[in-house]
Design a protein around this motif. Structure first.
Motif, short mmCIF file in Angstrom:
data_model
loop_
_atom_site.label_atom_id
_atom_site.label_comp_id
_atom_site.label_asym_id
_atom_site.label_seq_id
_atom_site.Cartn_x
_atom_site.Cartn_y
_atom_site.Cartn_z
N ILE A 48 0.83 -1.20 0.00
CA ILE A 48 0.00 0.00 0.00
C ILE A 48 0.87 1.25 0.00
N ALA A 49 1.95 1.23 0.75
CA ALA A 49 2.87 2.38 0.76
C ALA A 49 3.44 2.63 -0.63
N ALA A 50 3.77 1.55 -1.35
CA ALA A 50 4.30 1.69 -2.70
C ALA A 50 3.25 2.23 -3.66
N ILE A 51 2.00 1.79 -3.47
CA ILE A 51 0.89 2.30 -4.29
C ILE A 51 0.71 3.80 -4.04
N GLU A 52 0.68 4.18 -2.79
CA GLU A 52 0.45 5.59 -2.44
C GLU A 52 1.63 6.47 -2.87
N ALA A 53 2.82 5.89 -2.95
CA ALA A 53 3.99 6.65 -3.40
C ALA A 53 3.85 7.08 -4.86
N THR A 54 2.97 6.42 -5.61
CA THR A 54 2.75 6.81 -7.01
C THR A 54 1.77 7.99 -7.11
N GLY A 55 1.15 8.34 -5.98
CA GLY A 55 0.15 9.39 -5.99
C GLY A 55 -1.27 8.88 -6.06
N GLN A 56 -1.43 7.56 -6.11
CA GLN A 56 -2.75 6.95 -6.16
C GLN A 56 -3.18 6.49 -4.77
N ARG A 57 -4.47 6.15 -4.65
CA ARG A 57 -4.99 5.66 -3.39
C ARG A 57 -4.91 4.13 -3.33
N GLY A 58 -4.67 3.63 -2.12
CA GLY A 58 -4.59 2.19 -1.94
C GLY A 58 -5.31 1.75 -0.68
N LEU A 59 -5.79 0.51 -0.69
CA LEU A 59 -6.48 -0.05 0.46
C LEU A 59 -6.17 -1.54 0.52
N ALA A 60 -5.84 -2.04 1.72
CA ALA A 60 -5.60 -3.47 1.92
C ALA A 60 -6.76 -4.07 2.69
N VAL A 61 -7.28 -5.21 2.21
CA VAL A 61 -8.38 -5.91 2.86
C VAL A 61 -7.92 -7.35 3.11
N LYS A 62 -7.84 -7.71 4.37
CA LYS A 62 -7.37 -9.05 4.75
C LYS A 62 -8.50 -10.06 4.62
N GLY A 63 -8.18 -11.24 4.10
CA GLY A 63 -9.21 -12.26 3.99
C GLY A 63 -8.71 -13.50 3.27
N ASP A 64 -9.27 -14.64 3.60
CA ASP A 64 -8.94 -15.92 2.99
C ASP A 64 -9.85 -16.15 1.79
N VAL A 65 -9.28 -16.18 0.60
CA VAL A 65 -10.10 -16.32 -0.61
C VAL A 65 -10.81 -17.66 -0.69
N ALA A 66 -10.38 -18.62 0.11
CA ALA A 66 -11.05 -19.92 0.12
C ALA A 66 -12.45 -19.84 0.71
N GLU A 67 -12.74 -18.77 1.42
CA GLU A 67 -14.07 -18.56 2.01
C GLU A 67 -14.91 -17.68 1.09
N PRO A 68 -16.06 -18.14 0.63
CA PRO A 68 -16.87 -17.37 -0.33
C PRO A 68 -17.21 -15.96 0.14
N ASP A 69 -17.44 -15.77 1.43
CA ASP A 69 -17.80 -14.44 1.92
C ASP A 69 -16.67 -13.44 1.79
N THR A 70 -15.44 -13.93 1.70
CA THR A 70 -14.29 -13.02 1.55
C THR A 70 -14.42 -12.19 0.28
N ALA A 71 -14.91 -12.80 -0.78
CA ALA A 71 -15.04 -12.10 -2.06
C ALA A 71 -16.05 -10.96 -1.95
N LYS A 72 -17.20 -11.24 -1.35
CA LYS A 72 -18.22 -10.20 -1.20
C LYS A 72 -17.72 -9.06 -0.33
N ASP A 73 -17.00 -9.40 0.74
CA ASP A 73 -16.45 -8.39 1.63
C ASP A 73 -15.40 -7.53 0.92
N PHE A 74 -14.56 -8.18 0.13
CA PHE A 74 -13.50 -7.48 -0.60
C PHE A 74 -14.09 -6.46 -1.57
#
Length: 254
Positions: A48-74
């Motif tokens: 995220i720090a590297a993304i923001e260093a380009t001048g763009q916005r970044g967001l990290a969302v933690k989650g296990d993709v093996a769980e279907p609800d992770t996708a909806k939350d993401f």
């Protein structure tokens, strides 16, 4: 020239490797980027720090993709933060190398759930958001050369990568009416966390390099250009396609 200016790009499995390179590359091309990651908090923060260093916005969302609800939350958190989803890069994957005859059920099922189920539900969640928005979008799935060739210690992995490739072909048909393009990338041997232990053996690494016409193994950054291209309007008439990014390894296997 920034090919993704004004777009919101989501990348799964982006704390390291190909996902990280894709996320930063998308930001360098003008996108705001939301990353999914499983457990590596410090690596996600660094991305995220590297993304923001380009001048763009970044967001990290933690989650296990093996769980279907992770996708909806993401997807929901991406929309909450940046208002829309233009591109989904499905990258998250694992490959715990193991022999076939004594493959543990848990290893097989975890690989399937992360690589195949995770891809399915992430693509589905992103597509539903894109359909609701009404202005199309792009989905890029990181498959593998392993979708086309076998591997002695990858009998659980290669079917998932063939499945991801097939998923992009079918969703390209299902989502074309909504102007959503779906394409897959087939990397060759890219130096990432997945294979670093396997390639720590100098003799094996030298052998693998000898099979690549370009004379070297790939780096995560080698994937950025192809991903950005398929995500961008430059690929406006490309859907259901698969692009080998392997230094020529596949055509040199005979």
């Amino acid at each position: 020239m920034k090919l993704l200016e004004g777009k919101t790009v989501l990348v799964t499995g982006a704390s390291t490797g190909i996902g990280r390179a894709a996320a930063i590359g998308a930001a360098q091309h003008g996108a705001d980027v939301v990353i999914n990651y499983h457990s590596r908090d410090e690596d996600a923060e660094a991305c995220i720090a590297a993304i923001e260093a380009t001048g763009q916005r970044g967001l990290a969302v933690k989650g296990d993709v093996a769980e279907p609800d992770t996708a909806k939350d993401f997807v929901a958190k991406a929309v909450e933060a940046f208002g829309k989803v233009d591109v989904m890069v499905n990258n998250a994957g694992i490959c715990p190398f193991h022999a076939f005859l004594d493959m543990p059920v848990e290893t097989f099922e975890r690989t399937m759930r992360v690589n195949m189920h995770g891809a399915y539900f992430m693509v589905q969640a992103a597509a539903n958001q894109m359909v609701a928005q009404g202005h199309g979008g792009a989905i890029v799935a990181v498959s593998s050369i392993s979708a086309l060739v076998g591997g002695e210690y990858q009998t659980h992995y290669t079917p998932t990568k063939a499945g991801v490739h097939s998923l992009m072909q079918s969703t390209a048909i299902a989502l074309g009416k909504y102007k959503i393009r779906c394409n897959s990338l087939l990397p060759g041997t890219i130096l990432t966390e997945i294979n670093k232990d396997d390639l720590a053996d100098d003799a094996k690494r030298t052998y693998m390099e000898s099979r690549v016409p370009l004379g070297r193994l790939g780096a995560p950054e080698d994937m950025v250009g192809p991903i950005v291209f398929l995500a961008s309007d430059m690929a406006a008439y490309v859907t259901g396609a698969a692009l080998l990014v392997d230094g020529g390894m596949f055509v040199n296997l005979q």
